[in-house]
Design a protein around this motif. Structure first.
Motif, PDB file in Angstrom:
ATOM      1  N   ASN A 289      37.893  -2.459 -29.161  1.00  0.00           N
ATOM      2  CA  ASN A 289      38.398  -2.390 -27.792  1.00  0.00           C
ATOM      3  C   ASN A 289      37.240  -2.635 -26.818  1.00  0.00           C
ATOM      4  O   ASN A 289      36.300  -1.838 -26.738  1.00  0.00           O
ATOM      5  CB  ASN A 289      39.011  -1.014 -27.531  1.00  0.00           C
ATOM      6  CG  ASN A 289      39.779  -0.947 -26.229  1.00  0.00           C
ATOM      7  OD1 ASN A 289      40.987  -1.180 -26.218  1.00  0.00           O
ATOM      8  ND2 ASN A 289      39.111  -0.622 -25.127  1.00  0.00           N
ATOM      9  N   ASP A 290      37.285  -3.756 -26.109  1.00  0.00           N
ATOM     10  CA  ASP A 290      36.276  -4.072 -25.080  1.00  0.00           C
ATOM     11  C   ASP A 290      34.850  -3.935 -25.609  1.00  0.00           C
ATOM     12  O   ASP A 290      33.975  -3.375 -24.945  1.00  0.00           O
ATOM     13  CB  ASP A 290      36.441  -3.149 -23.868  1.00  0.00           C
ATOM     14  CG  ASP A 290      37.792  -3.258 -23.195  1.00  0.00           C
ATOM     15  OD1 ASP A 290      38.626  -4.065 -23.643  1.00  0.00           O
ATOM     16  OD2 ASP A 290      38.033  -2.511 -22.231  1.00  0.00           O
ATOM     17  N   VAL A 350      41.469  -7.283 -31.777  1.00  0.00           N
ATOM     18  CA  VAL A 350      40.467  -7.387 -30.708  1.00  0.00           C
ATOM     19  C   VAL A 350      41.182  -7.280 -29.370  1.00  0.00           C
ATOM     20  O   VAL A 350      42.195  -7.951 -29.149  1.00  0.00           O
ATOM     21  CB  VAL A 350      39.698  -8.728 -30.790  1.00  0.00           C
ATOM     22  CG1 VAL A 350      38.747  -8.885 -29.607  1.00  0.00           C
ATOM     23  CG2 VAL A 350      38.945  -8.831 -32.115  1.00  0.00           C
ATOM     24  N   ALA A 351      40.667  -6.441 -28.476  1.00  0.00           N
ATOM     25  CA  ALA A 351      41.297  -6.265 -27.170  1.00  0.00           C
ATOM     26  C   ALA A 351      40.269  -6.409 -26.049  1.00  0.00           C
ATOM     27  O   ALA A 351      39.099  -6.047 -26.215  1.00  0.00           O
ATOM     28  CB  ALA A 351      41.977  -4.908 -27.079  1.00  0.00           C
ATOM     29  N   SER A 352      40.741  -6.916 -24.910  1.00  0.00           N
ATOM     30  CA  SER A 352      39.903  -7.129 -23.734  1.00  0.00           C
ATOM     31  C   SER A 352      40.625  -6.608 -22.496  1.00  0.00           C
ATOM     32  O   SER A 352      41.805  -6.247 -22.553  1.00  0.00           O
ATOM     33  CB  SER A 352      39.601  -8.624 -23.549  1.00  0.00           C
ATOM     34  OG  SER A 352      39.160  -9.225 -24.739  1.00  0.00           O
ATOM     35  N   ALA A 353      39.907  -6.611 -21.355  1.00  0.00           N
ATOM     36  CA  ALA A 353      40.499  -6.189 -20.087  1.00  0.00           C
ATOM     37  C   ALA A 353      40.140  -7.194 -19.001  1.00  0.00           C
ATOM     38  O   ALA A 353      39.019  -7.716 -18.971  1.00  0.00           O
ATOM     39  CB  ALA A 353      40.016  -4.794 -19.704  1.00  0.00           C
ATOM     40  N   ASP A 360      32.997 -10.131 -21.510  1.00  0.00           N
ATOM     41  CA  ASP A 360      33.421 -11.500 -21.806  1.00  0.00           C
ATOM     42  C   ASP A 360      34.748 -11.566 -22.565  1.00  0.00           C
ATOM     43  O   ASP A 360      34.785 -11.889 -23.760  1.00  0.00           O
ATOM     44  CB  ASP A 360      32.332 -12.240 -22.600  1.00  0.00           C
ATOM     45  CG  ASP A 360      32.644 -13.727 -22.780  1.00  0.00           C
ATOM     46  OD1 ASP A 360      33.574 -14.228 -22.121  1.00  0.00           O
ATOM     47  OD2 ASP A 360      31.950 -14.370 -23.596  1.00  0.00           O
ATOM     48  N   PRO A 361      35.870 -11.279 -21.875  1.00  0.00           N
ATOM     49  CA  PRO A 361      37.172 -11.350 -22.540  1.00  0.00           C
ATOM     50  C   PRO A 361      37.439 -12.688 -23.230  1.00  0.00           C
ATOM     51  O   PRO A 361      37.978 -12.720 -24.341  1.00  0.00           O
ATOM     52  CB  PRO A 361      38.160 -11.097 -21.404  1.00  0.00           C
ATOM     53  CG  PRO A 361      37.395 -10.288 -20.411  1.00  0.00           C
ATOM     54  CD  PRO A 361      35.994 -10.815 -20.475  1.00  0.00           C
ATOM     55  N   HIS A 405      44.950  -8.703 -27.413  1.00  0.00           N
ATOM     56  CA  HIS A 405      45.593  -8.618 -26.110  1.00  0.00           C
ATOM     57  C   HIS A 405      44.547  -8.518 -25.007  1.00  0.00           C
ATOM     58  O   HIS A 405      43.438  -8.054 -25.220  1.00  0.00           O
ATOM     59  CB  HIS A 405      46.594  -7.454 -26.022  1.00  0.00           C
ATOM     60  CG  HIS A 405      45.974  -6.088 -25.951  1.00  0.00           C
ATOM     61  ND1 HIS A 405      45.994  -5.199 -27.003  1.00  0.00           N
ATOM     62  CD2 HIS A 405      45.331  -5.415 -24.946  1.00  0.00           C
ATOM     63  CE1 HIS A 405      45.395  -4.073 -26.661  1.00  0.00           C
ATOM     64  NE2 HIS A 405      44.986  -4.179 -25.409  1.00  0.00           N
ATOM     65  N   LEU A 406      44.934  -9.005 -23.848  1.00  0.00           N
ATOM     66  CA  LEU A 406      44.145  -8.915 -22.625  1.00  0.00           C
ATOM     67  C   LEU A 406      44.918  -7.986 -21.691  1.00  0.00           C
ATOM     68  O   LEU A 406      45.979  -8.348 -21.188  1.00  0.00           O
ATOM     69  CB  LEU A 406      43.977 -10.299 -21.992  1.00  0.00           C
ATOM     70  CG  LEU A 406      43.275 -10.355 -20.637  1.00  0.00           C
ATOM     71  CD1 LEU A 406      41.799  -9.982 -20.775  1.00  0.00           C
ATOM     72  CD2 LEU A 406      43.414 -11.755 -20.020  1.00  0.00           C
ATOM     73  N   ARG A 407      44.367  -6.802 -21.488  1.00  0.00           N
ATOM     74  CA  ARG A 407      45.059  -5.807 -20.661  1.00  0.00           C
ATOM     75  C   ARG A 407      44.607  -5.916 -19.213  1.00  0.00           C
ATOM     76  O   ARG A 407      43.436  -6.126 -18.920  1.00  0.00           O
ATOM     77  CB  ARG A 407      44.764  -4.395 -21.194  1.00  0.00           C
ATOM     78  CG  ARG A 407      45.232  -3.285 -20.256  1.00  0.00           C
ATOM     79  CD  ARG A 407      44.880  -1.915 -20.751  1.00  0.00           C
ATOM     80  NE  ARG A 407      43.508  -1.749 -21.174  1.00  0.00           N
ATOM     81  CZ  ARG A 407      42.467  -1.610 -20.364  1.00  0.00           C
ATOM     82  NH1 ARG A 407      42.626  -1.646 -19.046  1.00  0.00           N
ATOM     83  NH2 ARG A 407      41.252  -1.453 -20.850  1.00  0.00           N
TER      84      ARG A 407
END
Length: 430
Positions: A289-290, A350-353, A360-361, A405-407
């Motif tokens: 996560n991030d 893998v997750a980004s915001a 770096d999403p 996912h991109l939150r």
């Protein structure tokens, strides 16, 4: 200078560097340099991997060796023979009667006075063995839930923001109870049939550049050794080693199905979960996560946080060999998509915001995407797409064995993230 004052000074220095060094870094896709990603299926001698056996016997070991010797440092193998587990502080009716809560003190060597870590474990009140999420936390087990029965951690803590009473003189106060509860929705997981285990990462190694005189590192020093060698583990390696020791315990717990344990982490602890999952194939699912630089994000993009910034501000995270790649990411013989590839054929997420450009999403997404060929070697689907464009925010990609996912929002882990991880786990662990 006393050890405590040294801790304080070094922590303030790292915090100052963290605040100042976010300026002057690249956040513009148009300024990403041209780069060529190493092919995860091409060995160092130029030979091509065409079978699962070649991956397992040749390519995977050489990639694991590269990451160990040049980035995270080599980790000691296994546990001490005398390691002990002591179950204490059991509540049979936790979370409003939904769960059993207990604390497990792990003495790494079994010797009095040596470092220990405490696992906080919530399990569903069912007869069947439960799959489990395992991860480290930043502020102590007592901070993950307001339950006053959880033991207040007495180990060294990073400073709290000015005016925050939760940490005083690098020790947690009663005001810190439940302050990180939003990151640990135990009830949500319990309702879905999962156990959750967490450990304060500072139990394993304090997150400060103290010369590796505290935590688990000194347990492994040879005669006359005072710090890890240039190719030996830093703090990320130590935290990952601690996660494997927690899994050692979970294998003994009658309420846990240890063959269905997902390891997860946020930020620097997301880097840790990836390295733990790469080294320890007992983890059935791996979640980042991030995690950003030296985690899931591609290094060669030079976007947001960089190797040099990490090594300057947090010199204890990686091994000293990593210093040679400061401002020289183009010379790396690997990139982080190959770290993710080390999880194959196990599922990885893998997750980004959207507001976390520092991590770096797009680079995290591209790393997950470029891991696909290794999963295809196993006859599995990776991300299930060929598109290099970031998917829309708040729409999880869970078509294959790699999830993403991109939150919407900032650098954090919250209920939305957990919901996606639980959905992904339902597909692969149930």
């Amino acid at each position: 200078m006393t050890p405590l004052r040294a801790f304080v000074a070094l922590t303030l220095l790292a915090a100052t560097a963290s605040a100042q060094n976010t300026k002057g870094f690249n956040y513009d896709e148009d300024k990403v340099p041209a780069y060529t990603l190493p092919d995860p299926l091409t060995c160092l001698d130029g030979s091509k991997v065409t079978t699962v056996e070649q991956w397992k016997s040749k390519r995977r070991p050489e990639l694991l060796k590269l990451f160990a010797e040049l980035e995270y440092g080599k980790t000691p193998a296994g546990a001490f023979p005398g390691m002990t587990f002591t179950v204490a502080n059991v509540d049979e009716n936790a979370l409003g009667g939904k769960a059993v809560r207990k604390e497990v003190v792990v003495n790494f060597t079994g010797k009095a006075g040596d470092p220990t870590m405490t696992i906080l474990l919530f399990t569903p009140k069912t007869k069947a063995k439960a799959p489990c999420f395992l991860g480290l936390n930043f502020k102590g087990n007592h901070a993950t839930h307001p339950d006053a029965g959880i033991t207040l951690n007495t180990n060294w803590m990073r400073s709290a923001p000015k005016g925050d009473p939760s940490v005083k003189d690098h020790r947690a106060t009663e005001a810190s109870r439940g302050v990180a509860a939003s990151r640990w929705p135990f009830e949500m997981a319990i309702d879905r049939g999962y156990a959750v285990a967490t450990i304060y990462y500072g139990d394993i190694d304090p997150d400060v550049d103290d010369g590796f005189q505290n935590g688990v590192h000194p347990l492994f020093y040879k005669a006359g050794q005072t710090k890890p060698a240039v190719d030996e583990w830093g703090s990320i390696g130590a935290w990952a080693w601690g996660l494997s020791r927690a899994l050692d315990y979970l294998e003994t717990d009658p309420q846990i199905d240890a063959k269905r344990v997902a390891v997860l982490g946020h930020s620097r602890l997301g880097k840790t979960s990836l390295w733990a999952g790469a080294q320890d194939e007992r983890f059935a699912l791996v979640i980042s996560n991030d995690s950003g630089a030296c985690g899931a994000a591609l290094s060669k993009r030079i976007f947001g946080e960089t190797w040099k910034r990490i090594n300057d501000s947090f010199p204890h995270w990686l091994c000293d060999n990593a210093l040679q790649f400061n401002d020289k990411e183009a010379e790396l013989p690997f990139d982080q998509h190959e770290l993710i590839a080390l999880m194959a054929p196990r599922p990885v997420y893998v997750a980004s915001a959207t507001e976390d450009q520092w991590a770096d999403p797009h680079g995290e997404y591209l790393a997950a995407l470029n891991t696909g060929p290794v999963y295809q070697l196993f006859g599995l689907t990776g991300l299930g797409t060929d598109s290099e464009a970031l998917p829309p925010a708040d729409s999880a990609v869970q078509k294959g064995h790699i999830g993403y996912h991109l939150r919407t929002g900032k650098h954090d882990i919250n209920a939305y993230d957990w919901e996606q991880y639980l959905n992904f786990a339902d597909k692969h662990l149930k």
